[in-house]
Design an enzyme around this catalytic site. Sequence first.
Site, PDB file in Angstrom:
ATOM      1  N   TYR A  59       0.854  -1.193   0.000  1.00 46.34           N
ATOM      2  CA  TYR A  59       0.000   0.000   0.000  1.00 46.34           C
ATOM      3  C   TYR A  59       0.893   1.249   0.000  1.00 46.34           C
ATOM      4  O   TYR A  59       1.367   1.697   1.052  1.00 46.34           O
ATOM      5  CB  TYR A  59      -0.929   0.034   1.224  1.00 46.34           C
ATOM      6  CG  TYR A  59      -1.733  -1.237   1.446  1.00 46.34           C
ATOM      7  CD1 TYR A  59      -1.923  -2.173   0.435  1.00 46.34           C
ATOM      8  CD2 TYR A  59      -2.306  -1.503   2.694  1.00 46.34           C
ATOM      9  CE1 TYR A  59      -2.650  -3.342   0.648  1.00 46.34           C
ATOM     10  CE2 TYR A  59      -3.041  -2.667   2.911  1.00 46.34           C
ATOM     11  CZ  TYR A  59      -3.199  -3.576   1.887  1.00 46.34           C
ATOM     12  OH  TYR A  59      -3.920  -4.726   2.114  1.00 46.34           O
ATOM     13  N   LEU A 208     -16.908  -5.843   1.143  1.00 45.22           N
ATOM     14  CA  LEU A 208     -18.065  -5.082   0.648  1.00 45.22           C
ATOM     15  C   LEU A 208     -18.021  -4.915  -0.872  1.00 45.22           C
ATOM     16  O   LEU A 208     -18.799  -4.151  -1.451  1.00 45.22           O
ATOM     17  CB  LEU A 208     -18.141  -3.724   1.357  1.00 45.22           C
ATOM     18  CG  LEU A 208     -18.383  -3.816   2.875  1.00 45.22           C
ATOM     19  CD1 LEU A 208     -18.239  -2.461   3.553  1.00 45.22           C
ATOM     20  CD2 LEU A 208     -19.757  -4.423   3.185  1.00 45.22           C
ATOM     21  N   GLY A 215     -25.042  -0.871  -0.582  1.00 41.91           N
ATOM     22  CA  GLY A 215     -26.353  -0.338  -0.959  1.00 41.91           C
ATOM     23  C   GLY A 215     -26.312   1.076  -1.486  1.00 41.91           C
ATOM     24  O   GLY A 215     -27.345   1.725  -1.625  1.00 41.91           O
TER      25      GLY A 215
END
Length: 311
Positions: A59, A208, A215
Amino acid sequence: MTNKVQIGKTDLVVNPVGMGTNKIGGHNLFPNLDEDAGREAVRFAINHGIDFIDTAYLYGKGRSEELIGEIVEETGKRSDLVIATKVSPVFTDDGMSNNNAPSYLKQEVENSLKRLKTDYIDLIYIHYPDEDTPKAEAVGALKELKDEGKIRAIGLSNFSMEQIKEANQDGYVDVYQGEYSLLNRSAEKELLPYAAESNLSFIQYFPLVAGLLTGKYNKDSQFNDMRGGLPYFQGEAFANNLEKVEQIRKIAYEKGTEVANVVLAWYLTRDAIDVIIPGVKNAEQVQSNLKTNDVSLTSNEIETIDRIFKR
């Protein structure tokens, strides 16, 4: 007060909601990251009860570790935290390769210790296997570091089932990190059962699915970044996935919480999963993830979610 959990057979005890940090300093992975927002996310997390932070040399080629080291030092709470990082990538002009040679892994751990401004790392992963190093030999090098007190637990990431068994022949591996989500349940076939049997903790990445399981998208959402290339976001599959998320929204609504929190809480009901590390790039996302600890799913809801996303 959050009930803490033990990570597998290690002596690491943490809040089950941790944080993933590839968007904190991971400039080589995500464009336009705001380092100040990243610092604030780490600071907020530490000050609000998150004590498990997952990073990697990959990262930002160490930049994520540097930012985390800076904030951990500033808060003075190093002894309250469990920090995980990952080594093996080698960057050259030709791109990235991986090296699991014992001498290389040990040197990379030293480099991570410096960037994190600490004298021990709680959990070190071999981020990717290489072609040449015998897997048990690579893990043996980490076991030596563990015996020296430089690391507390040993992890593998992105290894195949066969490679994990080879690496763990002496029983030294504590944690496995791999992809697992409601949209990609292939880990349920072998990896999760092996982890449960061997008392390894399975820590998932991509929980997710780039925001798809939060959502926040609808059929008109456009993606011009890496998401656009993922199968989950293509045509009919995308429409089906949105439909499934809408069914989770009903459960979330009844519980007065967000879709993401229901999804994350469901993962914590899986046998080998002790802790989750959803990625964050700002303090708001940390705050939102922490609400997962307030979600309690009934056995009926757990089965319903299982059924909606059946493999």
